[in-house]
Design a protein around this motif. Structure first.
Motif, short mmCIF file in Angstrom:
data_model
loop_
_atom_site.label_atom_id
_atom_site.label_comp_id
_atom_site.label_asym_id
_atom_site.label_seq_id
_atom_site.Cartn_x
_atom_site.Cartn_y
_atom_site.Cartn_z
N ALA A 108 0.83 -1.21 0.00
CA ALA A 108 0.00 0.00 0.00
C ALA A 108 0.87 1.25 0.00
O ALA A 108 0.45 2.30 -0.49
N SER A 109 2.09 1.13 0.54
CA SER A 109 2.96 2.31 0.60
C SER A 109 3.82 2.44 -0.65
O SER A 109 4.63 3.35 -0.76
N MET A 110 3.63 1.53 -1.61
CA MET A 110 4.45 1.57 -2.84
C MET A 110 4.05 2.77 -3.69
O MET A 110 2.87 2.99 -3.91
N PRO A 111 5.02 3.56 -4.17
CA PRO A 111 4.65 4.70 -5.01
C PRO A 111 4.00 4.21 -6.31
O PRO A 111 4.58 3.40 -7.03
N LYS A 112 2.76 4.66 -6.58
CA LYS A 112 2.00 4.13 -7.71
C LYS A 112 2.45 4.74 -9.03
O LYS A 112 2.15 4.23 -10.09
N ASP A 113 3.08 5.87 -8.96
CA ASP A 113 3.45 6.54 -10.20
C ASP A 113 4.92 6.92 -10.15
O ASP A 113 5.29 8.07 -10.34
N TYR A 114 5.74 5.90 -9.84
CA TYR A 114 7.15 6.17 -9.62
C TYR A 114 7.85 6.56 -10.93
O TYR A 114 7.73 5.87 -11.93
N ARG A 115 8.56 7.66 -10.90
CA ARG A 115 9.38 8.05 -12.05
C ARG A 115 10.61 8.75 -11.53
O ARG A 115 10.54 9.50 -10.57
N SER A 116 11.71 8.52 -12.20
CA SER A 116 12.89 9.31 -11.89
C SER A 116 12.95 10.41 -12.94
O SER A 116 12.31 10.32 -13.97
N PRO A 117 13.72 11.49 -12.69
CA PRO A 117 13.73 12.59 -13.66
C PRO A 117 14.23 12.13 -15.02
O PRO A 117 13.70 12.51 -16.05
N ARG A 118 15.24 11.28 -15.01
CA ARG A 118 15.86 10.85 -16.26
C ARG A 118 16.75 9.69 -15.89
O ARG A 118 17.53 9.79 -14.94
N PRO A 119 16.64 8.54 -16.56
CA PRO A 119 17.47 7.41 -16.14
C PRO A 119 18.93 7.58 -16.56
O PRO A 119 19.20 8.17 -17.61
N ASN A 120 19.82 7.09 -15.74
CA ASN A 120 21.23 7.04 -16.12
C ASN A 120 21.47 5.83 -17.01
O ASN A 120 20.80 4.82 -16.88
N GLY A 121 22.46 5.93 -17.89
CA GLY A 121 22.83 4.79 -18.71
C GLY A 121 23.61 3.77 -17.91
O GLY A 121 24.04 4.03 -16.78
N ILE A 122 23.77 2.56 -18.47
CA ILE A 122 24.51 1.50 -17.78
C ILE A 122 25.64 1.05 -18.70
O ILE A 122 25.42 0.73 -19.87
N LEU A 123 26.83 1.02 -18.15
CA LEU A 123 28.02 0.66 -18.91
C LEU A 123 27.97 -0.79 -19.37
O LEU A 123 27.51 -1.66 -18.64
N ASN A 124 28.42 -1.04 -20.59
CA ASN A 124 28.48 -2.41 -21.10
C ASN A 124 29.94 -2.79 -21.26
O ASN A 124 30.64 -2.25 -22.10
N LYS A 125 30.39 -3.74 -20.43
CA LYS A 125 31.81 -4.12 -20.50
C LYS A 125 32.01 -5.36 -21.35
O LYS A 125 33.05 -5.98 -21.28
N GLY A 126 31.01 -5.73 -22.10
CA GLY A 126 31.19 -6.87 -23.00
C GLY A 126 29.94 -7.72 -23.07
O GLY A 126 29.68 -8.50 -22.16
N ASN A 127 29.15 -7.57 -24.14
CA ASN A 127 27.97 -8.39 -24.40
C ASN A 127 26.99 -8.45 -23.23
O ASN A 127 26.38 -9.47 -22.98
N MET A 128 26.87 -7.36 -22.47
CA MET A 128 25.94 -7.37 -21.35
C MET A 128 24.70 -6.51 -21.64
O MET A 128 23.98 -6.14 -20.72
N CYS A 129 24.44 -6.21 -22.92
CA CYS A 129 23.30 -5.33 -23.22
C CYS A 129 21.99 -5.94 -22.76
O CYS A 129 21.08 -5.25 -22.34
N TYR A 130 21.88 -7.30 -22.80
CA TYR A 130 20.64 -7.95 -22.37
C TYR A 130 20.36 -7.67 -20.90
O TYR A 130 19.22 -7.44 -20.49
N ALA A 131 21.45 -7.67 -20.09
CA ALA A 131 21.31 -7.43 -18.66
C ALA A 131 20.94 -5.97 -18.41
O ALA A 131 20.06 -5.66 -17.61
#
Ligand SMILES: [Zn+2]
Length: 567
Positions: A106-129
């Motif tokens: 019940a305390s979970m934010p129902k409309d959770y948004r961050s201002p802008r997501p940060n990217g995630i580094l890919n150190k080798g074939n990890m795009c799926y993750a």
């Protein structure tokens, strides 16, 4: 004698003065006493008046009571004209104390948004993750999840790492990205080692792996976990399917578990409906389709007979991930792995922005509305190769394209179906592999974005631009000592094939430009190292394979983008 008379006179005068003083003092005392008596009289008079008033009020009240009693008697005697109530008045019951899981949800934010997501580094074939992590980051607020999980999270280093990664993604600084390698390595150490292998894997397997660790936390043991884990994680993410059975004689309904639950709701390609874009409702309708069950023993009427079955959802999780099943076995055996070769089914899906699962929910008919939060798209022909990207919904009804470390403002259109570039070519952004929905969330606007962002087509679109480590040179696929490999034969085959195609193209009504021959593409004689360039499918014993690969790439140069990861 004279002095005695004077003394006497003085004494008399003294006495006289004393007397006068005493008299005046007595008079003032009398005056004070009179004043006091007057004040007391006034007070007494006021009290008398008050008493009279109170007596009058008392009489009035007694009269009112008497007249009210008389009226009451009259009402009782009058004929009853009030309506008869159809239903009993609902009993006022004290609200039941919530269980801790419901309280946390019940305390979970129902409309959770961050201002802008940060990217995630890919150190080798990890795009799926990375694409799946962006899906989690668009639906789970770490500031909420951490505290409600409590010890379950703080006692498990991997969950702590997961939460801190979500926190880093949430911060959203422009041109910043986070490094997931510690978390990914930790997952591979306690979970399936394939996720530490620098090899592309199926994104849905990674999602399952993360959820299993989230569910079992500190007691997670790879391959040896009980079917269910932490009740909050189960309610948050697990989806259980079930089949209802309705007895044909007595219409009694029951349902059976037909699975132990999964972390995704898997949708399959409908048979005999080719060349169509399917909505989730289309696919659910096919999945739910009712069937006849013979030899059914009814629990209610105890008769052997038949039942109509219908497939639905036994529970509705707060965050629902749809998996679009895209693996198809070719029947061919991969000579390297001895496993059956897989190809991707590329049927088109366009998930609804707002989804209502009321028709498919077996138990819960109240909170059935879901909102689209993220999609993971796969580009390429094999789910364990190619490239994964994510489109996520964050602040300001905005869609963001997350391509590993690169995050760009995008649009709903691009997330769902793809966009045309400035030259009118369809940007190859693949097929939807996973869609993340949030229950009760505010649906993202389905209106076109106010400032549509055009995606520019660039050749290096899907190549890594921010490598953390110097790229390792590709392993030579061909053994130079292999006596079966004949470079000259490969080149001759490619040239012949291209000549044939050029001849066919000449016969087409509108002549198309001639496809360049190998000699045009590679001026220098082909060296052993160049053969690697032909792609990972090349294999010395199947020399026709690199030819086909190279040849098909030449015909459709746009698809180069899709192979960015492989090259
Ligand atoms: Zn029955």
């Amino acid at each position: 004698m004279a002095t005695s008379i004077q003394h006497l006179q003085a004494a008399i005068k003294q006495k006289n003065d004393d007397f006068t003083r005493n008299i005046s003092s007595a008079r003032s005392l009398i005056k004070e006493a009179k004043n006091l008596r007057n004040a007391i009289n006034q007070e007494a008079h006021a009290l008398e008046e008050k008493q009279t008033q109170l007596l009058a009020q008392k009489r009035k009240a007694e009269e009112d009571v008497a007249s009210a009693a008389a009226k009451k008697r009259k009402i009782v005697l009058a004929p009853v004209k009030t309506k008869v109530r159809k239903f009993a008045r609902p009993k006022k019951s004290k609200p039941k104390p919530m269980n801790p899981v419901d309280e946390a949800l019940a305390s979970m934010p129902k409309d959770y948004r961050s201002p802008r997501p940060n990217g995630i580094l890919n150190k080798g074939n990890m795009c799926y993750a990375n694409a799946v992590l962006q899906g989690f980051a668009a639906t789970l607020d770490p500031d909420w999840l951490g505290p409600v999980l409590g010890d379950h999270a703080s006692d498990c280093k991997v969950i702590e790492g997961f939460l801190s990664l979500l926190d880093q993604i949430k911060r959203g600084e422009k041109e910043a990205f986070c490094d997931p390698s510690k978390f990914q390595n930790a997952v591979a150490v306690i979970g399936d080692p394939i996720f530490g292998g620098m090899k592309q894997e199926d994104a849905t397997e990674w999602l399952r792996q993360i959820n299993e660790i989230l569910a079992h936390g500190p007691s997670y043991t790879y391959g040896r976990n009980p079917p269910t884990g932490n009740p909050l994680i189960e309610a948050l993410l697990r989806v259980n399917e079930g089949t209802t059975r309705q007895c044909r004689s007595c219409k009694n309904e029951d349902w059976i578990n037909n699975d132990t639950g999964d972390w995704m709701l898997t949708m399959y390609e409908p048979r005999n409906v080719p060349n169509k874009t399917h909505s989730i409702n289309d696919l659910l309708a096919i999945k739910a389709e009712s069937e006849m069950l013979e030899d059914y023993k009814c629990e209610a009427c105890h008769q052997m007979g038949s039942a109509r079955t219908w497939h639905g959802l036994r529970n509705l999780p707060e965050i629902l991930a749809f998996k679009f099943h895209r693996t198809d076995l070719t029947g061919e055996v991969n000579p390297e792995t001895q496993a059956l070769k897989e190809v991707k089914k590329d049927y088109k899906v366009e998930p609804e922005v707002a989804l209502n699962l009321a028709e498919y929910s077996i138990n819960d008919k109240t909170r059935t509305k879901y909102s689209l939060r993220a999609v993971v798209r796969h580009i390429g022909t094999d789910l364990k190769a190619g490239h994964y990207i994510a489109y996520v919904h964050h602040e300001g009804h905005k869609w963001w394209k997350c391509d590993d470390s690169r995050v760009r403002a995008s649009s709903l259109n691009a997330a769902l179906s793809g966009l045309l570039d400035k030259k009118g070519r369809l940007v190859n952004n693949g097929d939807i592999a996973i869609a993340f929905y949030q229950r009760d969330g505010v649906p993202p606007s389905s209106e076109p974005d106010s400032e549509p962002v055009e995606e520019e087509y660039v050749e290096e679109e899907y190549m890594e631009v921010e490598p953390a480590q110097p790229p390792t040179p590709p392993k030579p696929i061909f053994d130079e000592g292999d006596p079966n490999f004949d470079v000259a034969a490969v080149l001759k085959y490619v040239d012949n094939a291209l000549q044939n195609v050029n001849r066919e193209l000449q016969e087409v009504e509108t002549p198309l430009p001639r496809i360049p021959r190998t000699s045009d593409v590679m001026q220098a004689p082909l060296q052993m190292t160049d053969v690697v360039f032909l792609g990972p499918r090349a294999h010395a014993r199947h020399w026709y394979d690199p030819c086909w690969w190279f040849f098909s790439r030449l015909i459709n140069m746009e698809n180069w983008a899709a192979y960015g990861d492989d090259i």
